[in-house]
Design a protein around this motif. Structure first.
Motif, mmCIF file in Angstrom:
data_model
loop_
_atom_site.group_PDB
_atom_site.id
_atom_site.type_symbol
_atom_site.label_atom_id
_atom_site.label_comp_id
_atom_site.label_asym_id
_atom_site.label_seq_id
_atom_site.Cartn_x
_atom_site.Cartn_y
_atom_site.Cartn_z
ATOM 1 N N LYS A 7 80.007 29.950 -31.756
ATOM 2 C CA LYS A 7 81.155 30.250 -32.520
ATOM 3 C C LYS A 7 80.871 31.436 -33.172
ATOM 4 N N VAL A 8 79.928 31.756 -33.816
ATOM 5 C CA VAL A 8 79.374 33.119 -34.488
ATOM 6 C C VAL A 8 79.248 33.985 -33.297
ATOM 7 N N PHE A 9 78.817 33.696 -32.117
ATOM 8 C CA PHE A 9 78.635 34.730 -31.066
ATOM 9 C C PHE A 9 80.160 35.173 -30.798
ATOM 10 N N SER A 10 81.075 34.270 -30.387
ATOM 11 C CA SER A 10 82.364 34.595 -30.033
ATOM 12 C C SER A 10 83.002 35.525 -31.100
ATOM 13 N N GLU A 11 82.645 34.964 -32.350
ATOM 14 C CA GLU A 11 83.439 36.145 -33.512
ATOM 15 C C GLU A 11 82.978 37.461 -33.669
ATOM 16 N N ARG A 12 81.347 37.489 -33.420
ATOM 17 C CA ARG A 12 80.562 38.580 -33.756
ATOM 18 C C ARG A 12 81.055 39.697 -32.306
ATOM 19 N N LEU A 13 81.134 39.085 -31.282
ATOM 20 C CA LEU A 13 81.378 39.714 -30.044
ATOM 21 C C LEU A 13 82.821 40.477 -30.101
ATOM 22 N N MET A 14 83.835 39.507 -30.560
ATOM 23 C CA MET A 14 84.971 40.426 -30.841
ATOM 24 C C MET A 14 85.019 41.579 -31.618
ATOM 25 N N ARG A 58 72.113 44.253 -26.055
ATOM 26 C CA ARG A 58 71.607 45.854 -25.558
ATOM 27 C C ARG A 58 72.897 46.797 -25.594
ATOM 28 N N TYR A 59 74.017 46.136 -25.049
ATOM 29 C CA TYR A 59 75.339 47.048 -24.709
ATOM 30 C C TYR A 59 75.688 47.407 -26.180
ATOM 31 N N PHE A 60 75.713 46.548 -27.197
ATOM 32 C CA PHE A 60 76.268 46.958 -28.690
ATOM 33 C C PHE A 60 74.977 47.514 -29.504
ATOM 34 N N ASN A 61 73.888 47.312 -29.251
ATOM 35 C CA ASN A 61 72.741 47.501 -29.771
ATOM 36 C C ASN A 61 72.550 46.844 -31.100
ATOM 37 N N VAL A 62 72.433 45.812 -30.832
ATOM 38 C CA VAL A 62 72.217 44.627 -31.793
ATOM 39 C C VAL A 62 71.320 43.559 -31.355
ATOM 40 N N SER A 64 70.068 39.812 -30.357
ATOM 41 C CA SER A 64 70.249 38.517 -29.942
ATOM 42 C C SER A 64 70.463 37.607 -31.336
ATOM 43 N N ASP A 65 69.455 37.579 -32.070
ATOM 44 C CA ASP A 65 69.708 36.682 -33.541
ATOM 45 C C ASP A 65 70.964 37.151 -34.068
ATOM 46 N N TYR A 66 71.374 38.285 -34.166
ATOM 47 C CA TYR A 66 72.542 38.844 -34.840
ATOM 48 C C TYR A 66 73.682 38.079 -34.128
ATOM 49 N N LEU A 67 73.643 38.341 -32.852
ATOM 50 C CA LEU A 67 74.992 37.533 -32.290
ATOM 51 C C LEU A 67 75.109 36.146 -32.211
ATOM 52 N N LEU A 68 73.755 35.559 -32.348
ATOM 53 C CA LEU A 68 74.067 34.032 -32.544
ATOM 54 C C LEU A 68 73.993 33.562 -33.994
ATOM 55 N N GLY A 69 74.147 34.432 -35.091
ATOM 56 C CA GLY A 69 74.428 33.909 -36.315
ATOM 57 C C GLY A 69 72.886 33.506 -36.954
ATOM 58 N N LEU A 70 71.663 34.125 -36.347
ATOM 59 C CA LEU A 70 70.201 33.674 -36.816
ATOM 60 C C LEU A 70 70.025 34.906 -37.906
ATOM 61 N N SER A 71 70.795 36.055 -37.807
ATOM 62 C CA SER A 71 70.460 36.972 -38.774
ATOM 63 C C SER A 71 71.866 37.873 -39.225
ATOM 64 N N ASP A 72 71.669 38.630 -39.876
ATOM 65 C CA ASP A 72 73.037 39.447 -40.545
ATOM 66 C C ASP A 72 72.814 40.975 -40.005
#
Length: 72
Positions: A7-14, A58-62, A64-72
């Motif tokens: 769910k966090v991935f979805s939100e952060r990707l958008m 890689r595409y957004f230069n963040v 994977s932990d950020y994308l998955l909500g494991l870090s901010d």
């Protein structure tokens, strides 16, 4: 209950996509995936594979932990 990380991935990707002013179609083309899959990721209807999480990071230069909500 559905996986919170996805769910966090979805939100952060958008969020990242909109911050960059990119369409779902552009992101899909650049990542080499279908437009439908990007739409499914953003609406939390499909989980990305580990390799696709890495591509998005890689595409957004963040991270994977950020994308998955494991870090901010």
């Amino acid at each position: 209950m559905y996986n919170k990380g996805m769910k966090v991935f979805s939100e952060r990707l958008m969020e990242l996509r909109k911050e960059k002013g990119l369409s779902q179609a552009t992101v899909a083309k650049d990542l080499g995936v279908s437009l439908g899959i990007v739409c499914y990721w953003e609406t939390n209807k499909s989980d990305p594979t580990a390799s696709n999480i890495a591509k998005v990071a890689r595409y957004f230069n963040v991270t994977s932990d950020y994308l998955l909500g494991l870090s901010d």
